[in-house]
Structure formats: structure tokens, C-alpha cells
Design a protein around this motif. Structure first.
Motif, PDB file in Angstrom:
ATOM      1  N   HIS A 397       0.831  -1.215   0.000  1.00  0.00           N
ATOM      2  CA  HIS A 397       0.000   0.000   0.000  1.00  0.00           C
ATOM      3  C   HIS A 397       0.861   1.259   0.000  1.00  0.00           C
ATOM      4  N   ASP A 398       2.050   1.179   0.605  1.00  0.00           N
ATOM      5  CA  ASP A 398       2.969   2.321   0.555  1.00  0.00           C
ATOM      6  C   ASP A 398       3.448   2.556  -0.878  1.00  0.00           C
ATOM      7  N   ALA A 399       3.750   1.461  -1.587  1.00  0.00           N
ATOM      8  CA  ALA A 399       4.195   1.582  -2.982  1.00  0.00           C
ATOM      9  C   ALA A 399       3.096   2.210  -3.841  1.00  0.00           C
ATOM     10  N   ALA A 400       1.834   1.814  -3.582  1.00  0.00           N
ATOM     11  CA  ALA A 400       0.710   2.382  -4.336  1.00  0.00           C
ATOM     12  C   ALA A 400       0.571   3.877  -4.046  1.00  0.00           C
ATOM     13  N   SER A 401       0.770   4.244  -2.771  1.00  0.00           N
ATOM     14  CA  SER A 401       0.701   5.660  -2.411  1.00  0.00           C
ATOM     15  C   SER A 401       1.838   6.447  -3.050  1.00  0.00           C
ATOM     16  N   LEU A 402       3.015   5.861  -3.102  1.00  0.00           N
ATOM     17  CA  LEU A 402       4.163   6.509  -3.740  1.00  0.00           C
ATOM     18  C   LEU A 402       3.919   6.709  -5.239  1.00  0.00           C
ATOM     19  N   LEU A 403       3.280   5.748  -5.871  1.00  0.00           N
ATOM     20  CA  LEU A 403       2.975   5.858  -7.300  1.00  0.00           C
ATOM     21  C   LEU A 403       2.032   7.027  -7.553  1.00  0.00           C
ATOM     22  N   LYS A 404       0.993   7.126  -6.748  1.00  0.00           N
ATOM     23  CA  LYS A 404       0.041   8.230  -6.909  1.00  0.00           C
ATOM     24  C   LYS A 404       0.699   9.573  -6.584  1.00  0.00           C
ATOM     25  N   LEU A 405       1.562   9.572  -5.574  1.00  0.00           N
ATOM     26  CA  LEU A 405       2.280  10.787  -5.202  1.00  0.00           C
ATOM     27  C   LEU A 405       3.193  11.244  -6.339  1.00  0.00           C
ATOM     28  N   PHE A 406       3.856  10.287  -6.964  1.00  0.00           N
ATOM     29  CA  PHE A 406       4.733  10.606  -8.099  1.00  0.00           C
ATOM     30  C   PHE A 406       3.950  11.314  -9.202  1.00  0.00           C
ATOM     31  N   ILE A 407       2.763  10.801  -9.498  1.00  0.00           N
ATOM     32  CA  ILE A 407       1.929  11.392 -10.557  1.00  0.00           C
ATOM     33  C   ILE A 407       1.478  12.792 -10.167  1.00  0.00           C
ATOM     34  N   ARG A 408       1.018  12.945  -8.925  1.00  0.00           N
ATOM     35  CA  ARG A 408       0.501  14.246  -8.476  1.00  0.00           C
ATOM     36  C   ARG A 408       1.578  15.320  -8.445  1.00  0.00           C
ATOM     37  N   GLU A 409       2.791  14.926  -8.119  1.00  0.00           N
ATOM     38  CA  GLU A 409       3.823  15.924  -7.872  1.00  0.00           C
ATOM     39  C   GLU A 409       4.688  16.227  -9.087  1.00  0.00           C
ATOM     40  N   LEU A 410       4.305  15.719 -10.229  1.00  0.00           N
ATOM     41  CA  LEU A 410       4.987  16.138 -11.453  1.00  0.00           C
ATOM     42  C   LEU A 410       4.812  17.646 -11.597  1.00  0.00           C
ATOM     43  N   PRO A 411       5.891  18.382 -11.908  1.00  0.00           N
ATOM     44  CA  PRO A 411       5.768  19.838 -12.038  1.00  0.00           C
ATOM     45  C   PRO A 411       4.721  20.241 -13.073  1.00  0.00           C
ATOM     46  N   GLN A 412       4.583  19.426 -14.121  1.00  0.00           N
ATOM     47  CA  GLN A 412       3.524  19.628 -15.095  1.00  0.00           C
ATOM     48  C   GLN A 412       2.759  18.313 -15.195  1.00  0.00           C
ATOM     49  N   PRO A 413       1.445  18.375 -15.257  1.00  0.00           N
ATOM     50  CA  PRO A 413       0.633  17.157 -15.165  1.00  0.00           C
ATOM     51  C   PRO A 413       0.932  16.119 -16.237  1.00  0.00           C
ATOM     52  N   LEU A 414       0.651  14.866 -15.919  1.00  0.00           N
ATOM     53  CA  LEU A 414       0.888  13.770 -16.856  1.00  0.00           C
ATOM     54  C   LEU A 414       0.127  13.992 -18.160  1.00  0.00           C
ATOM     55  N   LEU A 415      -1.053  14.578 -18.071  1.00  0.00           N
ATOM     56  CA  LEU A 415      -1.860  14.854 -19.264  1.00  0.00           C
ATOM     57  C   LEU A 415      -1.468  16.176 -19.914  1.00  0.00           C
ATOM     58  N   SER A 416      -0.396  16.795 -19.438  1.00  0.00           N
ATOM     59  CA  SER A 416       0.215  18.019 -19.953  1.00  0.00           C
ATOM     60  C   SER A 416      -0.598  19.264 -19.583  1.00  0.00           C
ATOM     61  N   VAL A 417       0.109  20.357 -19.322  1.00  0.00           N
ATOM     62  CA  VAL A 417      -0.547  21.627 -19.009  1.00  0.00           C
ATOM     63  C   VAL A 417      -1.412  22.068 -20.185  1.00  0.00           C
ATOM     64  N   GLU A 418      -0.866  21.890 -21.404  1.00  0.00           N
ATOM     65  CA  GLU A 418      -1.566  22.362 -22.594  1.00  0.00           C
ATOM     66  C   GLU A 418      -2.921  21.696 -22.779  1.00  0.00           C
ATOM     67  N   TYR A 419      -3.027  20.413 -22.441  1.00  0.00           N
ATOM     68  CA  TYR A 419      -4.238  19.662 -22.788  1.00  0.00           C
ATOM     69  C   TYR A 419      -5.030  19.128 -21.596  1.00  0.00           C
ATOM     70  N   LEU A 420      -4.617  19.473 -20.383  1.00  0.00           N
ATOM     71  CA  LEU A 420      -5.337  18.967 -19.211  1.00  0.00           C
ATOM     72  C   LEU A 420      -6.805  19.378 -19.250  1.00  0.00           C
ATOM     73  N   LYS A 421      -7.053  20.652 -19.563  1.00  0.00           N
ATOM     74  CA  LYS A 421      -8.444  21.120 -19.623  1.00  0.00           C
ATOM     75  C   LYS A 421      -9.187  20.507 -20.803  1.00  0.00           C
ATOM     76  N   ALA A 422      -8.458  20.255 -21.885  1.00  0.00           N
ATOM     77  CA  ALA A 422      -9.103  19.626 -23.043  1.00  0.00           C
ATOM     78  C   ALA A 422      -9.561  18.219 -22.684  1.00  0.00           C
ATOM     79  N   PHE A 423      -8.765  17.500 -21.888  1.00  0.00           N
ATOM     80  CA  PHE A 423      -9.180  16.175 -21.424  1.00  0.00           C
ATOM     81  C   PHE A 423     -10.443  16.286 -20.585  1.00  0.00           C
ATOM     82  N   GLN A 424     -10.511  17.335 -19.758  1.00  0.00           N
ATOM     83  CA  GLN A 424     -11.713  17.532 -18.935  1.00  0.00           C
ATOM     84  C   GLN A 424     -12.925  17.868 -19.800  1.00  0.00           C
ATOM     85  N   THR A 425     -12.710  18.669 -20.823  1.00  0.00           N
ATOM     86  CA  THR A 425     -13.807  19.135 -21.668  1.00  0.00           C
ATOM     87  C   THR A 425     -14.440  18.001 -22.469  1.00  0.00           C
ATOM     88  N   VAL A 426     -13.739  16.883 -22.577  1.00  0.00           N
ATOM     89  CA  VAL A 426     -14.274  15.726 -23.306  1.00  0.00           C
ATOM     90  C   VAL A 426     -15.668  15.360 -22.813  1.00  0.00           C
TER      91      VAL A 426
END
Length: 666
Positions: A397-426
Motif C-alpha cells: 500500500h505504501d508503494a501504491a501511495s508513492l505511485l500516486k504521489l509521483f503522478i501528483r507531484e509532477l511539475p507539469q501534469p501527466l496529461l500536460s498543461v496544454e491539454y489537461l483542460k481539453a481532457f476535462q472538456t471531453v
């Protein structure tokens, strides 16, 4: 892409550590609390107000409108979001805020044209738009309308600013393409007039000529709709939307958030399915330009705003693991393991979770203990690349939390700053099919490292779902837990009502659900885009040949001799109905193969591999691939079910080569 979508300023906040934080960072070790230490980097939030400081976050409660969603499934979302909210509370005061000013009029459209590969339609190069002529000649009516709309906006803006740049009218450019053209080498007409099937209502006076889709594939019938489960990749998505607009008025829009999604499938294509990674880089770049135009055209047709944002440079770490940009991590990793396409820490965390077994109940949902997560982050930063980190000490469970933390703490989101809202707008598109089509185009537009990492994540999530009978994590449960981790930058720091919170929760979870369920479809390159690339290449070849003939004439060469050699070069050593396949790395380096109606790429590979002997005999069919090279495509790796006769007719000047696929290390 670097532009903003709203008329208001956007505030992008990013946390940067202070010495005090590094030293103190109190521990919160309560059971069930997933937290990151105050030294975490890269948390991003987006604020649509012209503010210079982070705003207070609203409480996250259930909405009374939640009836359309499963109560238990939504509980997973709110619980995960509350855990994330708590983990960031103690660092809000040290957030560094970057305010992005409102862009000048026309800036959005100018940046869009640059990203679409059409920058020479304006500015100093506008007087000679020949480079874009071929590109524009391959566009569909809806794509051309999307381009013209942006060109006209830029043109008006520059005229207002008294710029001395001449902006060509797209109608003028397309008018030059009006004359009927000879058949291209791929057997299709280069140009044809508009047809009723492809007319863009209200745009009859725009982009009068375009590539007729019926030259490439059958039109979308309006009277007899396609089966509900079919995804048509042969006709432009925006053109399909135009054709289906009237029929959709007579049917209820599919806006349900039900966990039951249609079982979409791809009809078999005799010329083979093209997946991301199958094309040469230059052709893939052309696909991305077309994908942006197609996505914009689709949203234009459906009357939905395509929200895009500007990528902002913020202070980021250039070493370590958490809060480090994906590109920096990949550079570090490739020095250790050349060919790596996904950050090693990301791979290792997934591997550690799987070592504990994917049947563990509540996997991903049950958080690790905050104090352990904090210590593990510090140890990983210090010891991971040294190879001295003790992975046995990491609980599942710690490894799973670390994986999610890694994704959240990327300086720019995994879905990219440019297209994050476009993904939401879908979620705002009328039907699930159109939402899927938009996601397909968005995946194509992601940077390579983001796309590859997202693919690894989705494949991992699917493996968890495959064990749902024991781990109690259905696709909806997983979507609810993971959505805030991929989209949370949009949720925190926004003043929003309870209803808006629920809408965001439902929308992001729905998008996450689509990404997981249809991931195999999403990594497919639509055939209509590949066909447009073929047409571009064909027209470019014609232009190059004309230039070569002109050069040869100037140099007093025997032009007649050259043309004769050119004509006979492709069929000098093979009779009609036969292809010659080269295999430079196998024992049998060349073989003439008779084309039949049933001959597939897999059959060609089998013939070569059956003649291997000794060590080479251990070669597996999955290790070598048949490639289509040249003609109207740069290079394309063929899938096993490609019918060779059909493809040879589509690209008669191609060469056929068996070789190893470039390293796709993960």
C-alpha cells in the motif's frame, strides 16, 4: 502549444521548498491518512481569477445531484480527494504564484497555427506559402474551416496592428487547388470537388475544395447509421459529426455517467491497423499537426469550446525522483539504460506493487502511512540511483501511495498543461463515441514521454481490474481513485460551488473510466489521418520530381533518359502481382512473393522464419516485423493481419523490408 483559452488571466501555482520545510516537516502518522511531506515539489493548481495568491480551498462534500452515479463508487473519489487535500494543507503558505497575463488579440490563433505546422501562412514567410499548399490541399472541409477561422482572426489582428505582413486568404489558397488532378500513386484522386456527404453546413463559401473522403473510404450514411459498437477510423471524426448531427437530434444524447459503457470495436481494415510507434518520426509529426486541426474541427462542429492553456516555466528540480519533470527523469534514466521510454522509478513502483499480488483487497484505495511515505521518499531520492535502496522495506500500500504521489507531484501534469483542460472538456461532447474520438486525438497530441508513461499506467490499472473479483476494485472504483490524482491540479485552489465540485468529480472520473476501458483503441492512429499523410507525401514527391526535372534540364542532362530510368526503376526485377521482400538480418535476405487475396503480413514473416537455421531459428515471430517503406509513406510497421495485395495497391511504389523494431524498452 503555448496559449490560453480564457479571456481572464490564469494563475499557475507551484510549491518550492524552503530550508525550514526541509528541516521541520512534521509527521502525521494517523492510520488511513495518505500524505506527502512538506518538502514535496511541483504541486500545480490553476486559477481562473486574476489573483496573486492562492485562494482558500472549498470543502469537498457530496452533492445532492449525485443520484445519477453509484453512491459507493463516488465515495472512493471523495475519500481520495480529501486525502490529497490534507496532504497539501501544510504547504499552501509557501506556494509561489505565477500570474499569466491575458494574451493579445489573435495570439491564441497564431500559436494554434504554429502548432498545426501552418506558421508560414502569416508573418514574413506569408508571401510564399508553398510549403503549406500541399498540407492544405489534403484537408477535409471541416478541417479547412477550422484553419480558415484561425487565419482570418490572425489576419484581422495584424491589420489592426498595422503590421506589414500579407495574410493569404485560405479560400484563395484552396482555389489554386481547384483544377482536377491526376491520380496519385496511392490510387486516390489528389483533389475533387465538395460532395453533399461532406458539406459543412453554413460554410459553403469557405474552403471550396478539399480532399473528398469518398476517395479514401465510404461516406457515413445518414439513413442507415453504423452499428452502435463500431468506431469508424476511415472518415474524419468532424465529418462524421456533421453527418450525424441531424440524426442525433432525433435520439437522446448519451450524457449518462453509467458504469456500463458501450463495447466499441474497430472493424478490420485490410490495409492494416496503424498504432502509435508504427510510423517514422517525420510522418508522425504530420499526424500530430493533423490531429490538432481535426480535434479543433470536431469541437467547432459540436459547438464545444476547446480549452487549452499555456505551458509555464516554473522552478523545478533537476535531480531526484519526486517533483522532477518527466523529461529530466528520462534523460537521467537513459544514461543508465539507453532506450528507456518510461521513468525507471515509475516502472519500479509498479513492479513492487505487482510483487505483492494484484489480488490484495482495496489496492490503490487504501493509503499508506504518512510518516513511512515521507521517509521512503527521502530514502528513494538518496539511494535509488545508487542501487542501495531496500525495496523489501516497501509495503504494497505504501508503494501504491508513492505511485500516486509521483503522478501528483509532477511539475507539469501527466496529461500536460496544454491539454489537461481539453481532457476535462471531453465530458461535454454529446456522445460516448465522440468523447472517445476526442480522447484518441488528445492522446496523439501528448508529448512522447507523457504518452508512454500514461500507457504504462493504464495497462497497470487494467491488470488490477482484471483481479476485481478478489481485490474489489472494479473499473469504476479504479477510475474514481485515480481521477483526482491525474486531475487534482484543477480541483484545488478554485472557488467553486458544491454543484461545480460534483460536476468536476463526475466528469474527471468519467474521462478516467474512458481512458482505462478503451486504452487499446486510443493508441490507434485513425486511418483517415494516415491517408492524409499519404496524400501529403504523394504531392511532395510530385513537387520534388518537377524540381529535379527542371534542375536536370538546366544542367543539360539527358532528360529523356532520366524519365525512362525513373519509369522502370520500380518494376525492373519483379513481374506484376509479385512483391520482393528484403530481410537483411535473416538468412534468406530476399524473396519474391506472389500476391494473393488472402496473403497477410504474418504469412510473409512465416515464410522467412521457416527458412532460418541454427541460432537464428530461435527468432520469434514477435521479434521481427514487416515494414512498408517509401512510396507514399515514410515507414510503417505492419500488423499481422494486413492483407498484402490491398496494401500494395494502396502504395504500389513501396519497398517491403523485414527488420527488428527499434527498442521500445519500458
Amino acid at each position: 502549444m503555448s496559449w490560453l483559452s480564457s479571456s481572464q488571466g490564469v494563475v499557475l501555482t507551484a510549491y518550492h521548498p524552503s530550508g525550514k520545510d526541509q528541516a521541520a516537516g512534521g509527521s502525521r502518522a494517523e492510520a488511513g491518512e495518505e500524505a506527502a511531506s512538506s518538502r514535496r515539489h511541483g504541486q500545480y493548481t490553476v486559477n481562473q481569477e486574476n489573483a496573486t495568491k492562492a485562494v482558500e480551498k472549498p470543502p469537498f462534500h457530496h452533492s445532492s445531484s449525485q443520484d445519477s452515479l453509484d453512491e459507493i463508487s463516488m465515495e472512493d473519489y471523495w475519500t481520495e480527494l480529501e486525502n490529497i487535500k490534507k496532504s497539501t494543507e501544510n504547504r499552501q503558505e509557501d506556494q509561489e504564484v505565477v500570474v499569466i497575463k491575458e494574451p493579445d488579440e489573435g495570439e491564441l490563433e497564431e500559436e494554434w497555427l504554429k502548432e498545426a505546422g501552418l506558421s508560414n501562412l502569416f508573418g514574413e514567410s506569408a508571401g510564399d506559402p508553398q510549403e503549406s499548399m500541399v498540407f492544405l490541399s489534403t484537408l477535409t472541409r471541416t478541417q479547412a474551416a477550422a484553419v480558415q477561422k484561425r487565419v482570418e482572426t490572425v489576419s484581422q489582428t495584424l491589420r489592426k496592428k498595422n503590421k506589414q505582413h500579407q495574410i493569404p486568404d485560405v479560400r484563395d489558397i484552396f482555389a489554386q487547388q481547384k483544377e482536377p488532378k491526376e491520380k496519385a500513386p496511392d490510387g486516390t484522386e489528389s483533389q475533387s470537388g465538395a460532395t453533399n456527404e461532406n458539406k459543412y453546413p453554413g460554410k459553403d463559401d469557405q474552403a471550396s475544395t478539399f480532399v473528398d473522403e469518398k476517395d479514401l473510404s465510404p461516406p457515413v450514411p445518414e439513413e442507415v447509421p453504423a452499428a452502435e459498437t463500431d468506431i469508424n477510423l476511415e472518415v474524419s471524426f468532424a465529418e462524421q459529426a456533421v453527418s450525424q448531427k441531424e440524426s442525433s437530434k432525433r435520439t437522446q444524447r448519451n450524457k449518462s455517467h453509467s458504469a456500463q459503457l458501450p463495447d466499441f470495436r474497430l472493424p478490420k481494415d485490410k490495409t492494416g491497423t496503424t498504432r502509435i510507434g508504427d510510423l517514422a518520426p517525420l510522418d508522425m509529426k504530420k499526424v500530430c499537426h493533423l490531429a490538432l486541426i481535426e480535434l479543433t474541427a470536431l469541437y467547432d462542429v459540436l459547438g464545444v469550446e476547446l480549452k487549452q492553456q499555456k505551458a509555464v516555466k516554473i522552478k523545478t528540480k533537476d535531480a531526484g525522483l519526486f517533483g522532477v519533470p518527466l523529461t529530466v527523469l528520462l534523460e537521467q534514466d537513459q544514461r543508465k539504460l539507453p532506450g528507456t521510454r518510461i521513468p525507471l522509478i515509475f516502472q519500479k513502483l509498479i513492479s513492487r506493487i505487482e510483487e505483492g499480488g494484484l489480488e490484495t483487497e482495496g489496492l490503490l484505495r487504501i493509503p499508506g502511512v504518512a510518516s513511512r511515505i515521507k521517509n521512503l521518499c527521502q530514502e528513494l531520492d538518496a539511494k535509488f540511483y545508487e542501487g542501495s535502496f531496500n525495496w523489501e522495506s516497501v509495503k504494497q500500500h505504501d508503494a501504491a501511495s508513492l505511485l500516486k504521489l509521483f503522478i501528483r507531484e509532477l511539475p507539469q501534469p501527466l496529461l500536460s498543461v496544454e491539454y489537461l483542460k481539453a481532457f476535462q472538456t471531453v465530458q461535454n461532447l454529446p456522445t460516448k463515441k465522440q468523447q472517445l474520438q476526442a480522447l484518441n486525438l488528445l492522446v496523439l497530441l501528448l508529448p512522447d514521454v507523457n504518452r508512454d508513461t500514461l500507457k504504462a499506467l493504464l495497462e497497470f490499472l487494467q491488470r488490477i481490474i482484471d483481479n476485481k473479483e478478489k481485490n474489489k476494485m472494479t473499473v469504476m472504483n479504479v477510475a474514481m481513485v485515480m481521477a483526482p490524482n491525474l486531475f487534482m491540479g484543477q480541483a484545488l485552489g478554485l472557488k467553486s460551488s458544491e454543484q461545480q465540485e460534483f460536476t468536476m468529480a463526475a466528469g474527471t472520473a468519467s474521462t478516467m473510466h474512458l481512458l482505462i476501458k478503451y486504452q487499446k483503441l486510443l493508441w490507434t492512429i485513425p486511418k483517415f489521418l494516415v491517408n492524409q499523410v499519404r496524400k501529403q507525401n504523394t504531392e511532395n514527391h510530385k513537387k520534388d520530381k518537377k524540381a529535379m526535372k527542371k534542375l536536370l534540364k538546366k544542367m543539360a542532362y539527358d532528360r529523356e533518359k532520366y524519365e525512362k530510368q525513373e519509369k522502370n526503376s520500380n518494376d525492373a526485377d519483379v513481374p506484376q502481382g509479385v512483391i520482393r521482400v528484403q530481410a537483411p538480418y535473416l538468412s534468406k535476405v530476399s524473396m519474391a512473393i506472389q500476391l494473393t487475396e488472402e496473403l497477410k503480413a504474418s504469412d510473409v514473416l512465416a515464410r522467412f522464419l521457416s527458412q532460418e537455421s541454427g541460432v537464428a531459428q530461435t527468432l520469434k515471430k514477435e521479434e521481427v516485423f514487416l515494414y512498408e517503406i517509401g512510396g507514399n509513406i515514410g515507414e510503417r510497421c505492419l500488423d499481422d493481419d494486413t492483407y498484402m495485395k490491398d496494401l500494395a495497391q494502396l502504395n504500389p511504389n513501396a519497398e517491403w523490408v523485414i527488420k527488428f523494431k527499434p527498442s521500445q524498452k519500458t
